[in-house]
Design a protein around this motif. Structure first.
Motif, PDB file in Angstrom:
ATOM      1  N   GLU A  88     -57.237 -12.548  -7.924  1.00 25.90           N
ATOM      2  CA  GLU A  88     -55.879 -12.026  -8.094  1.00 25.90           C
ATOM      3  C   GLU A  88     -55.222 -11.844  -6.737  1.00 25.90           C
ATOM      4  O   GLU A  88     -55.887 -11.818  -5.706  1.00 25.90           O
ATOM      5  N   LYS A  89     -53.909 -11.729  -6.774  1.00 29.46           N
ATOM      6  CA  LYS A  89     -53.161 -11.527  -5.536  1.00 29.46           C
ATOM      7  C   LYS A  89     -53.553 -10.185  -4.912  1.00 29.46           C
ATOM      8  O   LYS A  89     -53.662  -9.169  -5.606  1.00 29.46           O
ATOM      9  N   LEU A  90     -53.753 -10.187  -3.591  1.00 24.13           N
ATOM     10  CA  LEU A  90     -54.207  -8.983  -2.893  1.00 24.13           C
ATOM     11  C   LEU A  90     -53.100  -8.414  -2.012  1.00 24.13           C
ATOM     12  O   LEU A  90     -52.432  -9.153  -1.292  1.00 24.13           O
ATOM     13  N   ASP A  91     -52.929  -7.104  -2.084  1.00 25.87           N
ATOM     14  CA  ASP A  91     -51.940  -6.397  -1.280  1.00 25.87           C
ATOM     15  C   ASP A  91     -52.663  -5.613  -0.195  1.00 25.87           C
ATOM     16  O   ASP A  91     -53.411  -4.684  -0.492  1.00 25.87           O
ATOM     17  N   ARG A  92     -52.458  -6.004   1.049  1.00 27.83           N
ATOM     18  CA  ARG A  92     -53.178  -5.363   2.153  1.00 27.83           C
ATOM     19  C   ARG A  92     -52.880  -3.881   2.219  1.00 27.83           C
ATOM     20  O   ARG A  92     -53.782  -3.055   2.439  1.00 27.83           O
ATOM     21  N   GLU A  93     -51.611  -3.491   2.037  1.00 28.14           N
ATOM     22  CA  GLU A  93     -51.235  -2.080   2.128  1.00 28.14           C
ATOM     23  C   GLU A  93     -51.883  -1.255   1.012  1.00 28.14           C
ATOM     24  O   GLU A  93     -52.280  -0.112   1.217  1.00 28.14           O
ATOM     25  N   GLU A  94     -52.017  -1.854  -0.173  1.00 22.73           N
ATOM     26  CA  GLU A  94     -52.640  -1.149  -1.290  1.00 22.73           C
ATOM     27  C   GLU A  94     -54.135  -0.969  -1.073  1.00 22.73           C
ATOM     28  O   GLU A  94     -54.706   0.080  -1.383  1.00 22.73           O
ATOM     29  N   LEU A  95     -54.753  -1.976  -0.497  1.00 17.04           N
ATOM     30  CA  LEU A  95     -56.207  -1.938  -0.333  1.00 17.04           C
ATOM     31  C   LEU A  95     -56.662  -1.194   0.913  1.00 17.04           C
ATOM     32  O   LEU A  95     -57.693  -0.527   0.908  1.00 17.04           O
ATOM     33  N   CYS A  96     -55.878  -1.285   1.988  1.00 16.44           N
ATOM     34  CA  CYS A  96     -56.326  -0.721   3.268  1.00 16.44           C
ATOM     35  C   CYS A  96     -55.370   0.289   3.877  1.00 16.44           C
ATOM     36  O   CYS A  96     -55.726   0.968   4.841  1.00 16.44           O
ATOM     37  N   GLY A  97     -54.145   0.368   3.360  1.00 21.81           N
ATOM     38  CA  GLY A  97     -53.192   1.295   3.951  1.00 21.81           C
ATOM     39  C   GLY A  97     -52.894   0.915   5.391  1.00 21.81           C
ATOM     40  O   GLY A  97     -52.592  -0.237   5.701  1.00 21.81           O
ATOM     41  N   ALA A  98     -53.001   1.918   6.298  1.00 20.29           N
ATOM     42  CA  ALA A  98     -52.705   1.671   7.709  1.00 20.29           C
ATOM     43  C   ALA A  98     -53.932   1.207   8.488  1.00 20.29           C
ATOM     44  O   ALA A  98     -53.850   0.938   9.687  1.00 20.29           O
ATOM     45  N   THR A 124     -54.939 -10.545   6.452  1.00 22.93           N
ATOM     46  CA  THR A 124     -53.965 -10.421   7.530  1.00 22.93           C
ATOM     47  C   THR A 124     -52.612 -10.036   6.952  1.00 22.93           C
ATOM     48  O   THR A 124     -52.266 -10.402   5.826  1.00 22.93           O
ATOM     49  N   ASP A 125     -51.859  -9.284   7.735  1.00 20.67           N
ATOM     50  CA  ASP A 125     -50.579  -8.746   7.271  1.00 20.67           C
ATOM     51  C   ASP A 125     -49.498  -9.813   7.274  1.00 20.67           C
ATOM     52  O   ASP A 125     -49.445 -10.670   8.156  1.00 20.67           O
ATOM     53  N   ILE A 126     -48.630  -9.749   6.258  1.00 17.99           N
ATOM     54  CA  ILE A 126     -47.400 -10.532   6.269  1.00 17.99           C
ATOM     55  C   ILE A 126     -46.237  -9.541   6.200  1.00 17.99           C
ATOM     56  O   ILE A 126     -46.407  -8.391   5.779  1.00 17.99           O
ATOM     57  N   ASN A 127     -45.067  -9.974   6.611  1.00 13.23           N
ATOM     58  CA  ASN A 127     -43.909  -9.077   6.649  1.00 13.23           C
ATOM     59  C   ASN A 127     -43.276  -9.001   5.262  1.00 13.23           C
ATOM     60  O   ASN A 127     -42.229  -9.597   4.996  1.00 13.23           O
TER      61      ASN A 127
END
Length: 354
Positions: A88-98, A124-127
C-alpha cells in the motif's frame, strides 16, 4: 510417552521463536532499500531471491515469509518470482513523524532450515505538504513610541515535510514600516521575526494589516500565509487644540446668574485617557472674574453680576490640559451687548422721549 511426543512440535516452535528474537536483537548486516514516500501500491521494490543469492524455488521449499516489526503488513513477497512488492501507499509523516531517517525494518525468514535476513526500507521525503500557520490571523499591539529596529517575534508555520522540503523562508507583504527576518533554531526549523523600519503614528494610521508568507524549499515550492494585524497603541504625543484661538462674545449687562456665556471646545488627537481634556479659566492680571467654566464641557457661565461701567471689557485665557500634562490655550473676549433704541423702548417705554 505419546503426550511427550505431542508436545515436541510446540517446543520446537517456542525454540524457533526464541531464536528469531535473539537474532532480531543481535541483528546482522541488513539489506537496505530506499524509495520515495507516497509511491503507489504494487511498486516493485526488489527481487529478494536475487539480492539474497537464492533460487526462486528455494523461497517456496524453505517456507520463506516476510515478518514485519509492526502489526501492519506494508510489503508482500511473491514466492513464485521472488519479487518484493509494496502492499500500500506509504506516508512518511504518518509512519515516522519528524524522525529522520525514516527506516522501516522487516525480516525475511526461511523456516527450513532456519535462516534470517534483516531488511531495512528507508522512506525518503517528498514535498507533499504546504506550510500552515497555527492561526489565520496574528494580532500585535505595538506602541507608537517603538523605535526603528525593534524586533517582534511571530509564530512559525508548521510543515510535516523535512529537510529542504520544510519551511525555508518567510516574507511579508510590501509596506513602509516593517520587514521580516528568517532565523534558524538549533534543530534547523525556521521562525520569523518582524522588524520595525519606520516609526508608527497612531493618529496617521491606527492599524496596519500585513500578509506573512512561509515558503518551503521544494521544487516547485509550496507556501502558506497568515494575516498579521497590527494595532498601534496610543501614547500621549499630542497637545489639545482649540477649535478657535479667539472667542468674541457680547452679553447683556443684566444677564442672570448661571447664564451661558459661551462654550469653548478643544480636541486632542490622542485616544483614551490621553485624549481627555480638562478646561480651566485664567485672567492675566489675577483679578476676580464673574465667570466660571465647566472643566469637562467647556461651558462658561455667569457667577457675580456684570458691571460694564466698572469693567467695560473682559479678556480671559482658557487652558485645556490632557492627562499627560500637555495643554493648549485660547482667548475669550467678552463685552457688553449693544442695545438698540427699539429694544430700549420695549424694555422701558416710559423713559423714552419722543
Amino acid at each position: 510417552m505419546e503426550a511427550a511426543l505431542a508436545k515436541t512440535p510446540e517446543k520446537r516452535q517456542v525454540v524457533f521463536i526464541v531464536v528469531l528474537l535473539l537474532l532480531w536483537e543481535a541483528g546482522s548486516e541488513a539489506i537496505r532499500y530506499s524509495m520515495p514516500e507516497e509511491t503507489k501500491s504494487g511498486y516493485l521494490l526488489a527481487n529478494l531471491a536475487k539480492d539474497l543469492g537464492l533460487k526462486v524455488a528455494e523461497l517456496t521449499t524453505r517456507g520463506a515469509r516476510i515478518h514485519h516489526r509492526g502489526n501492519k503488513e506494508l510489503l508482500q513477497m511473491d514466492a513464485e518470482t521472488g519479487n518484493l512488492l509494496l502492499k500500500e501507499k506509504l506516508d512518511r509523516e504518518e509512519l515516522c513523524g519528524a524522525t529522520e531517517p525514516c527506516v522501516l525494518r522487516f525480516q525475511l525468514i526461511l523456516e527450513n532450515p532456519v535462516q534470517f535476513f534483516q531488511t531495512d526500507l528507508q522512506l525518503t521525503d517528498i514535498n507533499d505538504h504546504s506550510p500552515e500557520f497555527p492561526h489565520r490571523e496574528m494580532l500585535l499591539k505595538i506602541p507608537e513610541s517603538a523605535q526603528p529596529g525593534t524586533v517582534f517575534p511571530l509564530k512559525a508555520a508548521q510543515d510535516p515535510d523535512i529537510g529542504s522540503n520544510a519551511v525555508q523562508n518567510y516574507t511579508v507583504s510590501a509596506n513602509l514600516h516593517f520587514h521580516v527576518v528568517t532565523h534558524s533554531r538549533a534543530d534547523g526549523r525556521k521562525y520569523p521575526e518582524l522588524v520595525l523600519d519606520r516609526a508608527l503614528d497612531r493618529e496617521e494610521q491606527p492599524e496596519l494589516t500585513l500578509t506573512l508568507t512561509a515558503v518551503d524549499g521544494g521544487s516547485p515550492p509550496r507556501s502558506g500565509t497568515t494575516t498579521v494585524r497590527i494595532e498601534v497603541v496610543d501614547i500621549n504625543d499630542n497637545a489639545p487644540q482649540f477649535v478657535q484661538s479667539l472667542y468674541e462674545v457680547q452679553i447683556p449687562e443684566n444677564s442672570p446668574f448661571g447664564a451661558l456665556v459661551v462654550a469653548v471646545s478643544a480636541r486632542d488627537l490622542d485616544v483614551g485617557p490621553h485624549g481627555n481634556v480638562v478646561y480651566s479659566l485664567f485672567q492675566g492680571d489675577g483679578a476676580s472674574l464673574p465667570f466660571v467654566i465647566d472643566e469637562v464641557t467647556g461651558e462658561i457661565r455667569l457667577k457675580m453680576p456684570l458691571d460694564f461701567e466698572a469693567t467695560p471689557y473682559y479678556n480671559m485665557e482658557i487652558v485645556a490640559t490632557d492627562s499627560g500634562g500637555f495643554s493648549g490655550k485660547c482667548s475669550v473676549a467678552i463685552q457688553k451687548e449693544k442695545i438698540s433704541k427699539c429694544q430700549l423702548e420695549e424694555k422701558s417705554p416710559g423713559l423714552v422721549r419722543h
